[in-house]
Write a protein that holds these residues in place. Sequence first.
Motif, mmCIF file in Angstrom:
data_model
loop_
_atom_site.group_PDB
_atom_site.id
_atom_site.type_symbol
_atom_site.label_atom_id
_atom_site.label_comp_id
_atom_site.label_asym_id
_atom_site.label_seq_id
_atom_site.Cartn_x
_atom_site.Cartn_y
_atom_site.Cartn_z
ATOM 1 N N ASP A 180 0.830 -1.200 0.000
ATOM 2 C CA ASP A 180 0.000 0.000 0.000
ATOM 3 C C ASP A 180 0.865 1.251 0.000
ATOM 4 O O ASP A 180 0.630 2.201 -0.759
ATOM 5 C CB ASP A 180 -0.908 0.023 1.245
ATOM 6 C CG ASP A 180 -1.902 -1.120 1.291
ATOM 7 O OD1 ASP A 180 -2.174 -1.719 0.230
ATOM 8 O OD2 ASP A 180 -2.405 -1.413 2.393
ATOM 9 N N PHE A 181 1.868 1.251 0.864
ATOM 10 C CA PHE A 181 2.710 2.433 1.056
ATOM 11 C C PHE A 181 3.521 2.740 -0.199
ATOM 12 O O PHE A 181 3.534 3.883 -0.682
ATOM 13 C CB PHE A 181 3.634 2.217 2.260
ATOM 14 C CG PHE A 181 4.382 3.457 2.664
ATOM 15 C CD1 PHE A 181 3.886 4.286 3.653
ATOM 16 C CD2 PHE A 181 5.576 3.803 2.045
ATOM 17 C CE1 PHE A 181 4.564 5.441 4.021
ATOM 18 C CE2 PHE A 181 6.251 4.948 2.405
ATOM 19 C CZ PHE A 181 5.745 5.776 3.399
ATOM 20 N N PHE A 182 4.203 1.741 -0.727
ATOM 21 C CA PHE A 182 5.099 2.015 -1.846
ATOM 22 C C PHE A 182 4.348 2.221 -3.156
ATOM 23 O O PHE A 182 4.870 2.880 -4.064
ATOM 24 C CB PHE A 182 6.161 0.918 -1.954
ATOM 25 C CG PHE A 182 7.212 1.036 -0.878
ATOM 26 C CD1 PHE A 182 8.106 2.092 -0.891
ATOM 27 C CD2 PHE A 182 7.281 0.124 0.161
ATOM 28 C CE1 PHE A 182 9.068 2.234 0.104
ATOM 29 C CE2 PHE A 182 8.231 0.254 1.165
ATOM 30 C CZ PHE A 182 9.128 1.311 1.143
ATOM 31 N N GLN A 183 3.137 1.691 -3.278
ATOM 32 C CA GLN A 183 2.308 2.059 -4.425
ATOM 33 C C GLN A 183 1.926 3.535 -4.341
ATOM 34 O O GLN A 183 1.927 4.244 -5.347
ATOM 35 C CB GLN A 183 1.052 1.192 -4.484
ATOM 36 C CG GLN A 183 1.274 -0.150 -5.151
ATOM 37 C CD GLN A 183 -0.024 -0.885 -5.409
ATOM 38 O OE1 GLN A 183 -1.099 -0.399 -5.111
ATOM 39 N NE2 GLN A 183 0.076 -2.079 -5.963
ATOM 40 N N THR A 184 1.608 3.991 -3.137
ATOM 41 C CA THR A 184 1.291 5.405 -2.946
ATOM 42 C C THR A 184 2.487 6.275 -3.294
ATOM 43 O O THR A 184 2.364 7.293 -3.985
ATOM 44 C CB THR A 184 0.869 5.676 -1.484
ATOM 45 O OG1 THR A 184 -0.173 4.781 -1.111
ATOM 46 C CG2 THR A 184 0.385 7.103 -1.311
ATOM 47 N N LEU A 185 3.665 5.869 -2.826
ATOM 48 C CA LEU A 185 4.888 6.612 -3.123
ATOM 49 C C LEU A 185 5.153 6.655 -4.628
ATOM 50 O O LEU A 185 5.436 7.721 -5.196
ATOM 51 C CB LEU A 185 6.070 5.963 -2.399
ATOM 52 C CG LEU A 185 7.451 6.584 -2.628
ATOM 53 C CD1 LEU A 185 7.502 7.997 -2.071
ATOM 54 C CD2 LEU A 185 8.541 5.714 -1.986
ATOM 55 N N SER A 186 5.035 5.515 -5.277
ATOM 56 C CA SER A 186 5.315 5.441 -6.713
ATOM 57 C C SER A 186 4.319 6.257 -7.525
ATOM 58 O O SER A 186 4.687 6.918 -8.496
ATOM 59 C CB SER A 186 5.282 3.978 -7.166
ATOM 60 O OG SER A 186 5.517 3.867 -8.546
ATOM 61 N N ALA A 187 3.045 6.208 -7.123
ATOM 62 C CA ALA A 187 1.997 6.905 -7.876
ATOM 63 C C ALA A 187 1.962 8.402 -7.601
ATOM 64 O O ALA A 187 1.179 9.125 -8.215
ATOM 65 C CB ALA A 187 0.632 6.302 -7.548
ATOM 66 N N SER A 188 2.809 8.876 -6.685
ATOM 67 C CA SER A 188 2.790 10.290 -6.326
ATOM 68 C C SER A 188 4.073 11.023 -6.709
ATOM 69 O O SER A 188 4.249 12.180 -6.331
ATOM 70 C CB SER A 188 2.566 10.450 -4.811
ATOM 71 O OG SER A 188 3.658 9.930 -4.063
ATOM 72 N N VAL A 189 4.946 10.390 -7.492
ATOM 73 C CA VAL A 189 6.239 11.009 -7.789
ATOM 74 C C VAL A 189 6.085 12.309 -8.572
ATOM 75 O O VAL A 189 6.926 13.208 -8.474
ATOM 76 C CB VAL A 189 7.162 10.036 -8.553
ATOM 77 C CG1 VAL A 189 7.559 8.871 -7.679
ATOM 78 C CG2 VAL A 189 6.493 9.549 -9.836
ATOM 79 N N TRP A 190 5.017 12.429 -9.359
ATOM 80 C CA TRP A 190 4.819 13.632 -10.164
ATOM 81 C C TRP A 190 4.039 14.712 -9.416
ATOM 82 O O TRP A 190 4.028 15.869 -9.811
ATOM 83 C CB TRP A 190 4.082 13.290 -11.460
ATOM 84 C CG TRP A 190 2.821 12.495 -11.251
ATOM 85 C CD1 TRP A 190 2.702 11.138 -11.215
ATOM 86 C CD2 TRP A 190 1.513 13.019 -11.045
ATOM 87 N NE1 TRP A 190 1.395 10.774 -10.999
ATOM 88 C CE2 TRP A 190 0.637 11.912 -10.896
ATOM 89 C CE3 TRP A 190 0.970 14.304 -10.978
ATOM 90 C CZ2 TRP A 190 -0.731 12.056 -10.672
ATOM 91 C CZ3 TRP A 190 -0.391 14.445 -10.759
ATOM 92 C CH2 TRP A 190 -1.222 13.335 -10.613
ATOM 93 N N ALA A 191 3.366 14.340 -8.333
ATOM 94 C CA ALA A 191 2.562 15.287 -7.561
ATOM 95 C C ALA A 191 3.439 15.939 -6.488
ATOM 96 O O ALA A 191 4.649 15.727 -6.428
ATOM 97 C CB ALA A 191 1.363 14.583 -6.943
#
Length: 326
Positions: A198-209
């Motif tokens: 859950d955590f690292f998917q959030t991190l990966s999906a937020s690199v542009w934000a």
Amino acid sequence: MSLRTQLNDTLTEYLPANPKEAIKGTELIRLIRMKLDGNYSDASLRYHFSIMSCDPTSPIAKVEKGQGYYRRTAPIPALSSAQEIYSQYQGRLDDIQGDQAQVDHAMMRIRKFRAIVNKWCDVNGRFPFPFREPFAADAPIGNLWKFPEMLLVDWESREGDEQAMPLRKLKTQLGLPPFRLHAARLRILPAHHSFREDFFQTLSASVWAQGGELIYAAPIEDEALADSIRRLSIAFGIGVTTFGLTAEILDDLPRPANILNAHPRETEALMERLDVTRVSAVKSRSHIDWSSLEALRGDSTEVDDLLAWLSESADVGSMSPYGGGE
């Protein structure tokens, strides 16, 4: 063109979003008949209404324990939801294989939680943009690491705030956006077996934000789990929030359409059911990685929808809720 295809194309125009304003079948037939090619009987139309209202992919839904039809809320993205159910059952899908009622129950909890997050954002002056296309059933599994379920937009000044005008004007002249973008991953249950994913998917999906937020429905009752999540948050800056919604509370909540269309007093009662806890704060970056966002445009046309919405808001100097809803 078949009758069902015609109904799928035209029903949305006449169905109210709020179940409390549901339209009766007789009136719906009268309105929609003008749009149909072909002479169909009332009985045939009623039959199709009934069959389609049982199909979660159709635009029409029937009021429970009452009469009338309303517009079904947008379907839950398939890829993201499948991962959510897989996580809830700790990967042991054999436990629910063939039990459609149990799957539907899990899906309803997911839909209610997403509706609650939308309503909570509305109450707290945040603007959610839902991503759906990247999580379609035929989408690549890698999209789970590229896109958040929601992008949460924080407008930096409220409409009518004259004191903020000079700063907003200066930011515009400097090419700085008047908003902050946080990519959010929504999950029902925090657990030892799934929190890292859950955590690292959030991190990966937020690199542009400008930041990432992991939002759980249920509280984190295990202190060791909470400590593990806090350590990751300190290291990577992802914010983690829980809404205090146990499975029993989720089951007791109204249907998603009722949550989304709740009146002010009903909204107040819904918000009282929440026990929002900030487990760890998000570290918000000052910049948006526009090149990374541009790179995602080829993976989903919804990126263009997002950019158009943000651009229009910046032009008019205020933000309105995204028309796609939840």
